[in-house]
Design a protein around this motif. Structure first.
Motif, PDB file in Angstrom:
ATOM      1  N   GLY A 198       0.818  -1.210   0.000  1.00 35.44           N
ATOM      2  CA  GLY A 198       0.000   0.000   0.000  1.00 35.44           C
ATOM      3  C   GLY A 198       0.850   1.256   0.000  1.00 35.44           C
ATOM      4  N   GLN A 199       1.928   1.261   0.776  1.00 39.55           N
ATOM      5  CA  GLN A 199       2.822   2.405   0.809  1.00 39.55           C
ATOM      6  C   GLN A 199       3.520   2.603  -0.531  1.00 39.55           C
ATOM      7  OE1 GLN A 199       5.355   1.375   4.081  1.00 39.55           O
ATOM      8  NE2 GLN A 199       3.744   1.628   5.629  1.00 39.55           N
ATOM      9  N   THR A 200       3.944   1.507  -1.151  1.00 40.93           N
ATOM     10  CA  THR A 200       4.621   1.597  -2.444  1.00 40.93           C
ATOM     11  C   THR A 200       3.677   2.112  -3.521  1.00 40.93           C
ATOM     12  OG1 THR A 200       6.052  -0.254  -1.827  1.00 40.93           O
ATOM     13  CG2 THR A 200       5.952   0.312  -4.161  1.00 40.93           C
ATOM     14  N   VAL A 201       2.445   1.625  -3.514  1.00 40.20           N
ATOM     15  CA  VAL A 201       1.464   2.089  -4.488  1.00 40.20           C
ATOM     16  C   VAL A 201       1.177   3.583  -4.302  1.00 40.20           C
ATOM     17  CG1 VAL A 201      -0.963   1.923  -5.174  1.00 40.20           C
ATOM     18  CG2 VAL A 201       0.386  -0.162  -4.841  1.00 40.20           C
ATOM     19  N   ALA A 202       1.046   4.024  -3.051  1.00 44.19           N
ATOM     20  CA  ALA A 202       0.767   5.439  -2.782  1.00 44.19           C
ATOM     21  C   ALA A 202       1.879   6.331  -3.322  1.00 44.19           C
ATOM     22  CB  ALA A 202       0.581   5.656  -1.282  1.00 44.19           C
ATOM     23  N   LEU A 203       3.130   5.953  -3.050  1.00 47.55           N
ATOM     24  CA  LEU A 203       4.250   6.737  -3.557  1.00 47.55           C
ATOM     25  C   LEU A 203       4.356   6.651  -5.077  1.00 47.55           C
ATOM     26  CD1 LEU A 203       6.986   5.945  -0.881  1.00 47.55           C
ATOM     27  CD2 LEU A 203       5.616   8.012  -1.109  1.00 47.55           C
ATOM     28  N   SER A 204       4.037   5.481  -5.633  1.00 48.30           N
ATOM     29  CA  SER A 204       4.070   5.306  -7.081  1.00 48.30           C
ATOM     30  C   SER A 204       3.103   6.262  -7.771  1.00 48.30           C
ATOM     31  CB  SER A 204       3.728   3.859  -7.428  1.00 48.30           C
ATOM     32  OG  SER A 204       3.588   3.698  -8.831  1.00 48.30           O
ATOM     33  N   LEU A 205       1.908   6.382  -7.211  1.00 46.65           N
ATOM     34  CA  LEU A 205       0.913   7.286  -7.794  1.00 46.65           C
ATOM     35  C   LEU A 205       1.352   8.742  -7.669  1.00 46.65           C
ATOM     36  CD1 LEU A 205      -2.378   5.606  -6.496  1.00 46.65           C
ATOM     37  CD2 LEU A 205      -1.497   5.595  -8.833  1.00 46.65           C
ATOM     38  N   CYS A 206       1.791   9.133  -6.466  1.00 44.71           N
ATOM     39  CA  CYS A 206       2.137  10.536  -6.232  1.00 44.71           C
ATOM     40  C   CYS A 206       3.348  10.974  -7.043  1.00 44.71           C
ATOM     41  CB  CYS A 206       2.405  10.763  -4.746  1.00 44.71           C
ATOM     42  SG  CYS A 206       0.955  10.599  -3.689  1.00 44.71           S
ATOM     43  N   TYR A 207       4.391  10.162  -7.043  1.00 45.11           N
ATOM     44  CA  TYR A 207       5.645  10.551  -7.673  1.00 45.11           C
ATOM     45  C   TYR A 207       5.670  10.334  -9.182  1.00 45.11           C
ATOM     46  CZ  TYR A 207       8.443  11.433  -3.457  1.00 45.11           C
ATOM     47  OH  TYR A 207       8.978  11.960  -2.312  1.00 45.11           O
ATOM     48  N   TYR A 208       4.889   9.374  -9.687  1.00 47.74           N
ATOM     49  CA  TYR A 208       5.056   8.972 -11.087  1.00 47.74           C
ATOM     50  C   TYR A 208       3.744   8.939 -11.880  1.00 47.74           C
ATOM     51  CZ  TYR A 208       9.408   7.427  -8.944  1.00 47.74           C
ATOM     52  OH  TYR A 208      10.572   7.386  -8.235  1.00 47.74           O
ATOM     53  N   ALA A 209       2.811   8.071 -11.483  1.00 44.59           N
ATOM     54  CA  ALA A 209       1.629   7.835 -12.319  1.00 44.59           C
ATOM     55  C   ALA A 209       0.735   9.056 -12.435  1.00 44.59           C
ATOM     56  CB  ALA A 209       0.830   6.649 -11.759  1.00 44.59           C
ATOM     57  N   VAL A 210       0.686   9.891 -11.405  1.00 42.21           N
ATOM     58  CA  VAL A 210      -0.128  11.114 -11.446  1.00 42.21           C
ATOM     59  C   VAL A 210       0.735  12.324 -11.810  1.00 42.21           C
ATOM     60  CG1 VAL A 210      -1.586  12.673 -10.095  1.00 42.21           C
ATOM     61  CG2 VAL A 210      -1.811  10.195  -9.811  1.00 42.21           C
ATOM     62  N   PHE A 211       1.852  12.438 -11.151  1.00 44.83           N
ATOM     63  CA  PHE A 211       2.697  13.628 -11.328  1.00 44.83           C
ATOM     64  C   PHE A 211       3.216  13.785 -12.755  1.00 44.83           C
ATOM     65  CE2 PHE A 211       7.119  15.274 -11.280  1.00 44.83           C
ATOM     66  CZ  PHE A 211       6.826  16.606 -10.979  1.00 44.83           C
ATOM     67  N   PHE A 212       3.786  12.727 -13.326  1.00 42.99           N
ATOM     68  CA  PHE A 212       4.410  12.844 -14.644  1.00 42.99           C
ATOM     69  C   PHE A 212       3.440  13.296 -15.746  1.00 42.99           C
ATOM     70  CE2 PHE A 212       8.395   9.965 -14.037  1.00 42.99           C
ATOM     71  CZ  PHE A 212       9.029  11.030 -13.424  1.00 42.99           C
ATOM     72  N   PRO A 213       2.298  12.615 -15.938  1.00 47.11           N
ATOM     73  CA  PRO A 213       1.408  13.066 -17.023  1.00 47.11           C
ATOM     74  C   PRO A 213       0.908  14.495 -16.829  1.00 47.11           C
ATOM     75  CG  PRO A 213       0.805  10.865 -16.280  1.00 47.11           C
ATOM     76  CD  PRO A 213       1.791  11.393 -15.293  1.00 47.11           C
ATOM     77  N   LEU A 225       5.165  -0.125 -10.993  1.00 46.42           N
ATOM     78  CA  LEU A 225       3.739  -0.029 -10.698  1.00 46.42           C
ATOM     79  C   LEU A 225       3.111   1.165 -11.419  1.00 46.42           C
ATOM     80  CD1 LEU A 225       3.724  -0.876  -6.886  1.00 46.42           C
ATOM     81  CD2 LEU A 225       2.896  -2.308  -8.769  1.00 46.42           C
ATOM     82  N   ALA A 226       3.853   2.266 -11.520  1.00 41.53           N
ATOM     83  CA  ALA A 226       3.348   3.405 -12.292  1.00 41.53           C
ATOM     84  C   ALA A 226       3.206   3.038 -13.760  1.00 41.53           C
ATOM     85  CB  ALA A 226       4.276   4.604 -12.127  1.00 41.53           C
ATOM     86  N   GLY A 227       4.168   2.253 -14.279  1.00 45.25           N
ATOM     87  CA  GLY A 227       4.078   1.811 -15.667  1.00 45.25           C
ATOM     88  C   GLY A 227       2.874   0.925 -15.915  1.00 45.25           C
ATOM     89  N   VAL A 228       2.504   0.108 -14.918  1.00 47.50           N
ATOM     90  CA  VAL A 228       1.319  -0.740 -15.042  1.00 47.50           C
ATOM     91  C   VAL A 228       0.070   0.114 -15.255  1.00 47.50           C
ATOM     92  CG1 VAL A 228      -0.168  -2.343 -13.786  1.00 47.50           C
ATOM     93  CG2 VAL A 228       2.312  -2.629 -13.712  1.00 47.50           C
ATOM     94  N   VAL A 229       0.067   1.304 -14.686  1.00 52.63           N
ATOM     95  CA  VAL A 229      -1.060   2.226 -14.876  1.00 52.63           C
ATOM     96  C   VAL A 229      -0.927   3.004 -16.174  1.00 52.63           C
ATOM     97  CG1 VAL A 229      -2.247   4.236 -13.924  1.00 52.63           C
ATOM     98  CG2 VAL A 229      -1.414   2.449 -12.388  1.00 52.63           C
ATOM     99  N   LEU A 230       0.267   3.494 -16.457  1.00 51.87           N
ATOM    100  CA  LEU A 230       0.453   4.434 -17.558  1.00 51.87           C
ATOM    101  C   LEU A 230       0.472   3.780 -18.934  1.00 51.87           C
ATOM    102  CD1 LEU A 230       3.183   6.742 -15.968  1.00 51.87           C
ATOM    103  CD2 LEU A 230       0.799   7.340 -16.453  1.00 51.87           C
ATOM    104  N   VAL A 231       1.091   2.607 -19.059  1.00 50.04           N
ATOM    105  CA  VAL A 231       1.217   1.989 -20.382  1.00 50.04           C
ATOM    106  C   VAL A 231      -0.149   1.655 -20.995  1.00 50.04           C
ATOM    107  CG1 VAL A 231       2.066  -0.034 -21.634  1.00 50.04           C
ATOM    108  CG2 VAL A 231       3.559   1.145 -20.008  1.00 50.04           C
ATOM    109  N   PRO A 232      -1.067   0.991 -20.277  1.00 49.88           N
ATOM    110  CA  PRO A 232      -2.390   0.752 -20.879  1.00 49.88           C
ATOM    111  C   PRO A 232      -3.128   2.040 -21.231  1.00 49.88           C
ATOM    112  CG  PRO A 232      -2.060  -0.648 -18.956  1.00 49.88           C
ATOM    113  CD  PRO A 232      -0.942   0.339 -18.965  1.00 49.88           C
ATOM    114  N   LEU A 233      -3.012   3.052 -20.368  1.00 55.15           N
ATOM    115  CA  LEU A 233      -3.660   4.332 -20.680  1.00 55.15           C
ATOM    116  C   LEU A 233      -3.062   4.951 -21.939  1.00 55.15           C
ATOM    117  CD1 LEU A 233      -4.030   5.990 -17.135  1.00 55.15           C
ATOM    118  CD2 LEU A 233      -5.837   5.018 -18.576  1.00 55.15           C
TER     119      LEU A 233
END
Length: 312
Positions: A72-87, A191-199
């Motif tokens: 859960g902690q890794t997913v939270a940081l993944s979203l904040c730092y990469y999957a949400v922030f980058f796009p 984990l961020a790539g798992v979200v971003l690549v399909p999108l």
């Protein structure tokens, strides 16, 4: 504090500062060397190769991976730092003129203070708030052109990106330090790539062609600006006081403005030079905080029950 300890903390501050300086090169790289209008593609190309590299490097140390609550902690940081922030950051870069997208990050010290107060109850010092305001004003004076037009969606994306990164910084300070930081960063990016690549495939698709310059720019963003820079930054966030990294992050818009002047032949007006001085002053303050205040924090941690409870 002995001389060796002072030098070690000074190197930590310097290494942490290199990360936002490299991030400041993102704006020129994206606008000049990459396909336009593809924020998800740019974000995906940054995190996936970097994540794979860091995981491989991490495996040379140990076979660590998140377990239990760590997921859960890794997913939270993944979203904040990469999957949400980058796009969101790339959207702001595409839609805002000049260095306006970088300007918004000048508000990060204030956002971090607010998020820290709300999420973990850290009460910011008055001096930190005052310097945060000065830094934000200085950055605005550097990169905001008098005739700059502001796109509402671009401004909203840049603000949301700054807020996402600020939340990640506060959570990163709160969560326990993983035993394998290389693998931890790699898992976050994967984990961020798992979200971003399909999108990316669904919403943007692949570009019709990719040039050699595009590939070199993607490699630079992924390996240097993402993998190396984020390792330096995460190390600094965990080692330095909470007030230091947000102020050091002011180097992002300052670097972007300087590169715009050197590479894109933009010029500094007298008012912008004043703003540059204010911004550099904020960076210097962040460096001083990182080099001195950590001694106080460490002494509190070693006092045990008689001192304040250490912050993880």
């Amino acid at each position: 504090m002995n001389q060796g300890s002072k030098q070690g903390r000074g190197w930590t501050v310097l290494a942490t500062l290199l990360a936002p300086i490299s991030w400041g090169t993102t704006y020129v790289t994206v606008t000049e060397l990459l396909p336009a209008g593809r924020p998800l593609l740019v974000a995906s190309a940054r995190v996936v190769p970097a994540g794979i590299l860091l995981l491989l490097l991490g495996r040379t140390r140990s076979g660590w991976r998140p377990r239990g609550r760590q997921w859960g902690q890794t997913v939270a940081l993944s979203l904040c730092y990469y999957a949400v922030f980058f796009p969101l950051l790339i959207v702001g870069i595409y839609r805002l003129p000049g260095g306006v997208a970088a300007t918004v990050s000048g508000a990060q010290p204030l956002i971090v203070a607010l998020v820290g107060l709300v999420l973990v109850g850290i009460v910011p010092r008055r001096i930190d708030l005052m310097v945060g305001v000065v830094a934000a004003v200085g950055v605005g004076m550097v990169v905001l052109q008098p005739a700059a037009g502001l796109d509402a969606l671009g401004v909203a994306a840049a603000i949301a990106a700054t807020a996402s990164f600020a939340v990640g910084m506060v959570l990163n300070k709160k969560f326990p330090v993983p035993e394998n930081r290389l693998a931890d960063a790699g898992w976050q990016m994967i984990l961020a790539g798992v979200v971003l690549v399909p999108l990316t495939l669904v919403l943007e698709g692949l570009p019709p062609s990719v040039t050699r310059v595009n590939l070199m720019a993607f490699a630079y963003l992924s390996l240097v600006v993402t993998a190396i820079a984020y390792l330096l930054w995460m190390n600094g966030v965990r080692k330095l006081p909470a007030a230091a990294p947000p102020l050091l992050n002011i180097a992002v818009p300052v670097t972007a403005a300087i590169l715009g002047w050197v590479i894109l032949d933009q010029t500094f007006l007298p008012l912008q030079l004043v703003g540059l001085a204010l911004s550099l002053g904020a960076i210097a303050y962040g460096a001083v905080v990182g080099a001195t205040a950590q001694e106080t924090i460490n002494s509190r941690r070693t006092r045990g029950p008689q001192g304040r409870r250490p912050v993880r």
